[in-house]
Every structure is written in C-alpha cells, then in structure tokens.
Design an enzyme around this catalytic site. Sequence first.
Site, PDB file in Angstrom:
ATOM      1  N   GLY A   7       0.828  -1.196   0.000  1.00 14.47           N
ATOM      2  CA  GLY A   7       0.000   0.000   0.000  1.00 14.47           C
ATOM      3  C   GLY A   7       0.861   1.244   0.000  1.00 14.47           C
ATOM      4  N   CYS A   8       0.328   2.303   0.555  1.00 17.32           N
ATOM      5  CA  CYS A   8       1.040   3.575   0.610  1.00 17.32           C
ATOM      6  C   CYS A   8       2.370   3.397   1.331  1.00 17.32           C
ATOM      7  CB  CYS A   8       0.178   4.605   1.328  1.00 17.32           C
ATOM      8  SG  CYS A   8       1.008   6.176   1.597  1.00 17.32           S
TER       9      CYS A   8
END
Length: 167
Positions: A11-12
């Site tokens: 993810g981020c």
Amino acid sequence: MTREEIYLAGGCFWGLQRYFDLINGICETQVGYANSLIPNPSYEQVCSHSTNAVEALYVIYDPKALSLENLLRRFFAVVDPTALNYQAHDFGTQYRNGIYTNNAEILPQIRTFISTYITPLYTKEVVTEVMLLQNFYPAESYHQKYLLKNPNGYCHIDISKIALMEP
C-alpha cells in the site's frame, strides 16, 4: 555489522516506512518505485498506471538483530496479503503487496514462509508478489520520511502493532 536488503510493497509507502523505521534491527529505509516499465518514474506517472511500478520500501536490516522471518512476520502484521491491487483505502496497481529481492537464494525461503505461516490464516487467496527486483527508483524527497515530517498525515498502518510483536 552484517547488512541485508529487501524491498517491501504494502500500500502507501509512507506508513510502511514509518512502521519499519521504528523496528529494532532496521538500519535504513527509503521509499520509491519498484519494477517500473520506465526509468525514474515520477509519482504522477506511477499514479497514472502507465509504469506498472509499485510503491515500495527499500529496507536495509541487520539479520543478527532482526531475522528475515521476523521481518516478514512484521510485514504481514500490517499488510493484507489477499488484497489485489489495494491496501485499506488505497486502490490501484501501485498499491499491490509484494516482496522483492536482488538475492535469488532467499526467494524459496520467502515463499515457504508465506505458504507455511501466512496462507493458512486466510480463506481467500494470498496474492503477495514474490520475485526478483527488476529495478528501484527512489521517490521524490517530499515522500521520504513523510510521516515523520507530517505526523498527522494519512497512514493505513497501525503503528501500535510494533509493540505487540516479539523482538
């Protein structure tokens, strides 16, 4: 000091970097873009889905203080390995989850770890990419240590899980 390196995508990359920076045995981290079809992509190019790059964290760690298995346990404590091309509220191929390395000798160890310890925990298919790193380009400077510079910034990772993990 012995040092090993690995590249993690979950993810981020802001939250992943902040999380790993707090773990004993981590020597250095850098956020960037892995496995891009174009050299040195920008954040905007990565978000356009034209590069196939994944937001990733380059990790240098001391295997005497943090084993690969323990590092992987900590990674999977904050990443949903069944989420294809997303994590939490972040959607797109740049947010897929993966483990990348320049060392082909550890690929079987990573795959065995996943099949032994992670896959049995889920009823859905584990979709974590495990492969040799094709390339890695550091992200722009404003992304580096972002959550340290912006403590109220967005993070899908529960940093408090660090305290719950065994050393």
